[in-house]
Write a protein that holds these residues in place. Structure first.
Motif, PDB file in Angstrom:
ATOM      1  N   VAL A  20      14.275  60.008  31.730  1.00 21.01           N
ATOM      2  CA  VAL A  20      15.027  59.248  31.125  1.00 21.01           C
ATOM      3  C   VAL A  20      13.799  58.573  30.260  1.00 21.01           C
ATOM      4  O   VAL A  20      14.181  57.859  28.786  1.00 21.01           O
ATOM      5  N   GLN A  21      13.031  58.260  30.581  1.00 20.17           N
ATOM      6  CA  GLN A  21      12.060  58.216  29.796  1.00 20.17           C
ATOM      7  C   GLN A  21      11.268  58.988  28.531  1.00 20.17           C
ATOM      8  O   GLN A  21      11.286  58.264  27.461  1.00 20.17           O
ATOM      9  N   ALA A  22      10.987  59.733  28.101  1.00 20.65           N
ATOM     10  CA  ALA A  22      11.359  60.859  27.092  1.00 20.65           C
ATOM     11  C   ALA A  22      12.603  60.758  25.678  1.00 20.65           C
ATOM     12  O   ALA A  22      12.707  60.639  25.330  1.00 20.65           O
ATOM     13  N   PHE A  23      14.018  60.452  27.420  1.00 20.11           N
ATOM     14  CA  PHE A  23      14.599  59.953  26.392  1.00 20.11           C
ATOM     15  C   PHE A  23      15.133  58.371  25.383  1.00 20.11           C
ATOM     16  O   PHE A  23      15.113  58.733  24.576  1.00 20.11           O
ATOM     17  N   VAL A  24      14.204  57.422  26.232  1.00 22.47           N
ATOM     18  CA  VAL A  24      14.344  55.889  25.299  1.00 22.47           C
ATOM     19  C   VAL A  24      12.976  56.642  24.747  1.00 22.47           C
ATOM     20  O   VAL A  24      13.121  55.619  23.539  1.00 22.47           O
ATOM     21  N   LEU A  25      12.796  57.064  25.192  1.00 20.61           N
ATOM     22  CA  LEU A  25      11.125  57.518  24.116  1.00 20.61           C
ATOM     23  C   LEU A  25      11.840  58.288  22.369  1.00 20.61           C
ATOM     24  O   LEU A  25      11.379  57.336  20.832  1.00 20.61           O
ATOM     25  N   ALA A  26      12.524  58.966  22.474  1.00 20.80           N
ATOM     26  CA  ALA A  26      13.767  60.035  21.393  1.00 20.80           C
ATOM     27  C   ALA A  26      14.255  58.203  20.451  1.00 20.80           C
ATOM     28  O   ALA A  26      14.379  58.883  19.720  1.00 20.80           O
ATOM     29  N   LEU A  27      14.931  57.590  21.388  1.00 21.59           N
ATOM     30  CA  LEU A  27      15.816  56.286  21.171  1.00 21.59           C
ATOM     31  C   LEU A  27      14.933  55.723  19.984  1.00 21.59           C
ATOM     32  O   LEU A  27      15.178  55.094  18.753  1.00 21.59           O
ATOM     33  N   ALA A  28      13.604  55.734  20.943  1.00 25.02           N
ATOM     34  CA  ALA A  28      12.956  54.298  20.156  1.00 25.02           C
ATOM     35  C   ALA A  28      12.579  55.299  18.564  1.00 25.02           C
ATOM     36  O   ALA A  28      12.074  54.551  17.160  1.00 25.02           O
ATOM     37  N   GLU A  29      11.885  56.481  18.400  1.00 25.17           N
ATOM     38  CA  GLU A  29      11.996  57.162  17.113  1.00 25.17           C
ATOM     39  C   GLU A  29      12.784  57.159  16.642  1.00 25.17           C
ATOM     40  O   GLU A  29      12.874  57.118  15.389  1.00 25.17           O
ATOM     41  N   ALA A  30      14.076  56.627  16.957  1.00 22.50           N
ATOM     42  CA  ALA A  30      15.205  57.337  15.955  1.00 22.50           C
ATOM     43  C   ALA A  30      15.310  55.970  15.294  1.00 22.50           C
ATOM     44  O   ALA A  30      15.988  55.952  14.266  1.00 22.50           O
ATOM     45  N   GLY A  31      15.021  54.887  16.255  1.00 20.12           N
ATOM     46  CA  GLY A  31      15.389  53.791  15.413  1.00 20.12           C
ATOM     47  C   GLY A  31      14.433  53.521  14.085  1.00 20.12           C
ATOM     48  O   GLY A  31      14.664  52.946  13.618  1.00 20.12           O
ATOM     49  N   ALA A  32      13.024  53.862  14.766  1.00 23.52           N
ATOM     50  CA  ALA A  32      12.174  53.923  13.924  1.00 23.52           C
ATOM     51  C   ALA A  32      12.283  54.562  12.500  1.00 23.52           C
ATOM     52  O   ALA A  32      12.221  54.221  10.784  1.00 23.52           O
ATOM     53  N   ALA A  33      13.158  55.785  12.371  1.00 18.65           N
ATOM     54  CA  ALA A  33      13.615  56.583  11.826  1.00 18.65           C
ATOM     55  C   ALA A  33      14.295  55.560  10.503  1.00 18.65           C
ATOM     56  O   ALA A  33      14.956  56.496   9.366  1.00 18.65           O
ATOM     57  N   LYS A  34      15.500  54.886  11.258  1.00 16.41           N
ATOM     58  CA  LYS A  34      16.539  54.040  10.600  1.00 16.41           C
ATOM     59  C   LYS A  34      15.713  53.320  10.318  1.00 16.41           C
ATOM     60  O   LYS A  34      16.727  51.820   9.741  1.00 16.41           O
TER      61      LYS A  34
END
Ligand SMILES: NC(=O)C1=CN([C@@H]2O[C@H](COP(=O)(O)OP(=O)(O)OC[C@H]3O[C@@H](n4cnc5c(N)ncnc54)[C@H](O)[C@@H]3O)[C@@H](O)[C@H]2O)C=CC1
Ligand SMILES: O=C(O)[C@@H]1CCC=N1
Length: 263
Positions: A176-190
């Motif tokens: 779950v934390q890996a998914f949340v980290l990926a979400l945060a990185e996707a937010g940063a990419a935007k």
């Protein structure tokens, strides 16, 4: 078990978390705690400061009613061997090791009764979850007494289910934390700063956990966030077409395979 000492063998990631949970809740009074660890750890020092014994002479193990095995599956036999001559025949072995069967653990601990648990490290905050299996009623009672104060217990009908339980509980906080980290990185990419995106995503994880703790079905919780025709539904549809179920199934399958291998 009541009134008898509890030995914790291994004070690494999970052993320390268990120890912290016991110290926090008083589930095991510090004067009954014996911690065996090759090197001092913050949690073992905390136990010592509270009156627990860290690496005492092994003859002190004679009064132990339970031995929690929190070392790596590859070394448990070597770690236990020097302890066995000092343990009472009715000491219960409490294994939190992934993959290692009750039969193997009992055989490697002089035929003693064994209970297996698969906890999450949130036992440190007394908010873990733990699957439990044993074929011995007394061992089950010992496992419950040690872990119910620090985790929600899920008792399994079949030992083989522990492989899947490991995937969906022991491992799953990291998934779950890996998914949340990926979400945060996707937010940063935007365009968000990574710092802001990480804070938002961690807050979302906390929010998801807080609402999940109400016990309401996950589908209802999802529906409460996803307004019909709205923004969340668009994201959920993208996740479904991107194969989120397949991804979860692959993670569970790989963890089960590894759990079977390391046993
Ligand atoms: N980390 C986790 O979230 C979870 C881990 N587990 C299980 O817990 C067990 C431990 O895993 P981790 O804590 O992640 O590993 P770890 O490597 O962090 O901890 C193992 C500890 O055992 C100690 N150790 C080595 N030889 C020893 C000996 N002879 N006597 C006493 N201690 C000794 C090491 O110093 C180390 O601190 C594994 O069997 C694993 O499958 C189960 C559920 C969750
Ligand atoms: O990664 C591991 O092998 C251990 C078992 C479950 C969680 N951590």
């Amino acid at each position: 078990m009541s009134g008898r000492d509890v030995v914790l063998v291994g004070c690494g990631r999970l052993g320390s978390a268990i120890l912290e949970g016991w110290l926090k809740t008083g589930a095991v009074p510090p004067e009954r705690l014996i911690v065996l660890t090759p090197s001092p750890k913050p949690a073992s020092e905390m136990a010592r400061a509270s009156g627990g014994r860290v690496n005492p002479p092994l003859d002190q193990l004679a009064s132990a009613g339970a031995v929690v095995i929190a070392v790596k599956p590859a070394i448990w036999r070597a770690a236990l061997a020097p302890l066995l001559p000092h343990l009472a025949p009715d000491a219960v072995m409490v294994s939190v090791m992934a993959g290692v069967s009750v039969a193997a653990t009992s055989e490697g601990s002089g035929g003693r009764a064994v209970v297996r648990l698969m906890p999450t490290t949130a036992v440190a905050q007394a908010r873990g979850v733990a699957a439990l299996w044993t074929d011995d009623a007394n061992a089950a009672a010992v496992g419950r007494a040690l872990f119910a104060p620090i985790a929600d217990l899920v008792e399994l009908a079949d030992e083989a289910d522990l492989h899947a339980a490991t995937a969906v509980s022991g491992c799953a906080p990291a998934f779950v934390q890996a998914f949340v980290l990926a979400l945060a990185e996707a937010g940063a990419a935007k365009g968000l700063s990574l710092d802001a995106s990480l804070k938002l995503a961690r807050g979302a994880l906390r929010s998801a956990a807080a609402t999940a703790e109400t016990g309401e079905p996950l589908e209802a919780l999802i529906d409460r966030v996803a307004s019909p025709g709205g923004v969340t539904r668009a994201g959920l549809d993208a996740m479904a077409s991107g194969g989120v179920s397949d991804l979860a199934a692959a993670a569970v399958e790989a963890a089960i395979r590894r759990s079977r291998e390391i046993g």
